[in-house]
Design a protein around this motif. Sequence first.
Motif, PDB file in Angstrom:
ATOM      1  N   MET A   1       0.853  -1.193   0.000  1.00 33.14           N
ATOM      2  CA  MET A   1       0.000   0.000   0.000  1.00 33.14           C
ATOM      3  C   MET A   1       0.881   1.232   0.000  1.00 33.14           C
ATOM      4  O   MET A   1       1.988   1.200   0.561  1.00 33.14           O
ATOM      5  CB  MET A   1      -0.872  -0.006   1.253  1.00 33.14           C
ATOM      6  N   ALA A   2       0.434   2.302  -0.635  1.00 34.67           N
ATOM      7  CA  ALA A   2       1.169   3.569  -0.552  1.00 34.67           C
ATOM      8  C   ALA A   2       0.253   4.750  -0.830  1.00 34.67           C
ATOM      9  O   ALA A   2      -0.805   4.615  -1.447  1.00 34.67           O
ATOM     10  CB  ALA A   2       2.342   3.592  -1.523  1.00 34.67           C
ATOM     11  N   VAL A   3       0.704   5.884  -0.341  1.00 31.51           N
ATOM     12  CA  VAL A   3       0.075   7.177  -0.617  1.00 31.51           C
ATOM     13  C   VAL A   3       1.005   7.911  -1.567  1.00 31.51           C
ATOM     14  O   VAL A   3       2.227   7.877  -1.385  1.00 31.51           O
ATOM     15  CB  VAL A   3      -0.073   7.979   0.699  1.00 31.51           C
ATOM     16  N   ALA A   4       0.466   8.556  -2.592  1.00 35.94           N
ATOM     17  CA  ALA A   4       1.321   9.289  -3.524  1.00 35.94           C
ATOM     18  C   ALA A   4       2.036  10.422  -2.794  1.00 35.94           C
ATOM     19  O   ALA A   4       1.453  11.069  -1.937  1.00 35.94           O
ATOM     20  CB  ALA A   4       0.482   9.858  -4.666  1.00 35.94           C
ATOM     21  N   PRO A   5       3.311  10.635  -3.134  1.00 37.16           N
ATOM     22  CA  PRO A   5       4.045  11.724  -2.481  1.00 37.16           C
ATOM     23  C   PRO A   5       3.496  13.081  -2.918  1.00 37.16           C
ATOM     24  O   PRO A   5       2.914  13.203  -3.997  1.00 37.16           O
ATOM     25  CB  PRO A   5       5.472  11.554  -2.982  1.00 37.16           C
ATOM     26  N   LEU A   6       3.676  14.066  -2.072  1.00 37.08           N
ATOM     27  CA  LEU A   6       3.319  15.429  -2.453  1.00 37.08           C
ATOM     28  C   LEU A   6       4.386  15.930  -3.407  1.00 37.08           C
ATOM     29  O   LEU A   6       5.560  15.615  -3.257  1.00 37.08           O
ATOM     30  CB  LEU A   6       3.285  16.315  -1.202  1.00 37.08           C
ATOM     31  N   GLY A   7       3.968  16.668  -4.398  1.00 34.89           N
ATOM     32  CA  GLY A   7       4.951  17.321  -5.256  1.00 34.89           C
ATOM     33  C   GLY A   7       5.687  16.414  -6.220  1.00 34.89           C
ATOM     34  O   GLY A   7       6.737  16.759  -6.730  1.00 34.89           O
ATOM     35  N   GLU A   8       5.152  15.203  -6.459  1.00 35.85           N
ATOM     36  CA  GLU A   8       5.731  14.377  -7.517  1.00 35.85           C
ATOM     37  C   GLU A   8       4.582  13.835  -8.335  1.00 35.85           C
ATOM     38  O   GLU A   8       3.484  13.631  -7.818  1.00 35.85           O
ATOM     39  CB  GLU A   8       6.533  13.208  -6.921  1.00 35.85           C
ATOM     40  N   ASP A   9       4.813  13.605  -9.610  1.00 32.12           N
ATOM     41  CA  ASP A   9       3.804  13.010 -10.455  1.00 32.12           C
ATOM     42  C   ASP A   9       3.375  11.659  -9.856  1.00 32.12           C
ATOM     43  O   ASP A   9       4.199  10.769  -9.653  1.00 32.12           O
ATOM     44  CB  ASP A   9       4.398  12.824 -11.861  1.00 32.12           C
ATOM     45  N   ALA A  10       2.077  11.537  -9.563  1.00 30.48           N
ATOM     46  CA  ALA A  10       1.585  10.338  -8.870  1.00 30.48           C
ATOM     47  C   ALA A  10       1.850   9.082  -9.689  1.00 30.48           C
ATOM     48  O   ALA A  10       2.222   8.042  -9.147  1.00 30.48           O
ATOM     49  CB  ALA A  10       0.086  10.489  -8.591  1.00 30.48           C
ATOM     50  N   ARG A  11       1.700   9.201 -10.995  1.00 31.03           N
ATOM     51  CA  ARG A  11       1.840   8.005 -11.815  1.00 31.03           C
ATOM     52  C   ARG A  11       3.258   7.430 -11.758  1.00 31.03           C
ATOM     53  O   ARG A  11       3.453   6.211 -11.686  1.00 31.03           O
ATOM     54  CB  ARG A  11       1.430   8.332 -13.255  1.00 31.03           C
ATOM     55  N   ARG A  12       4.239   8.320 -11.760  1.00 30.50           N
ATOM     56  CA  ARG A  12       5.634   7.853 -11.651  1.00 30.50           C
ATOM     57  C   ARG A  12       5.874   7.151 -10.328  1.00 30.50           C
ATOM     58  O   ARG A  12       6.538   6.122 -10.259  1.00 30.50           O
ATOM     59  CB  ARG A  12       6.599   9.027 -11.806  1.00 30.50           C
TER      60      ARG A  12
END
Length: 231
Positions: free
Chosen positions: A165-176
């Motif tokens: 499981m993960a949460v997308a980082p702030l300030g980075e393209d979520a897809r990458r």
Amino acid sequence: MTDRRSELEAALTAVRDRVDAAMRRAGRADDTTLVVVTKHFPASDIDLLADLGVTHVGENRAQEVADKIPAVTGRARLAVHFVGQLQTNKVGTVTGLVDVVQSVDRARLARALERAAARRGRAIDVTVQVSLDNDRARGGVDPEHARELADVVADCSGLRLCGVMAVAPLGEDARRAFARLKNLADAIREDHPDASWVSAGMSGDLESAIAEGATHLRVGSAILGSRPSQR
Ligand SMILES: *Cc1c(COP(=O)(O)O)cnc(C)c1O
């Protein structure tokens, strides 16, 4: 006041439409599991959602789980996922009320869950939460230690390693970021073939998560509305 049931129904339909469209665009014929994150919203909303066909809900605070989940009348038809940071001393509060702990990010927590599962004689489904940035405050194990932690969970009796499981980082393209998570999930799956879950994607980035192979989406505000803290 607008009727809450109709409001939830419309929002749920809109999210399901987004999911279907993203699945088509990604050329995926498999399924994703929608976990509706109900944190900050009352047990009555969970009942309405269950009535509208929702079968998975998520919560992120131990106290809220203890306060709300016993009050949910349709509990038997619902899988409850814990998705927040969990202190070892709160493990006893949530086990017995949740079916899945998605946020296991350290061996000590896995061991505490193992003991709780043994006490209750009941297995717990677990995903390893991976940090996709370097912000430990948001929870998650560093990617370079994720395989090791997955091995620990798999070795715990009473815990079933389901995936990551993960949460997308702030300030980075979520897809990458989700692509990195998928690579890690594939690596873990080489050692643990049943660990097939990739829990990624929230209200704002579920399309990116689906494009990168997410099997579980955790959607809150797009269905329930903005939380009090966001208003
Ligand atoms: C709150 C939360 C979600 C849902 O976020 P929304 O942006 O409201 O969809 C998903 N995952 C975790 C871990 C959360 O804490």
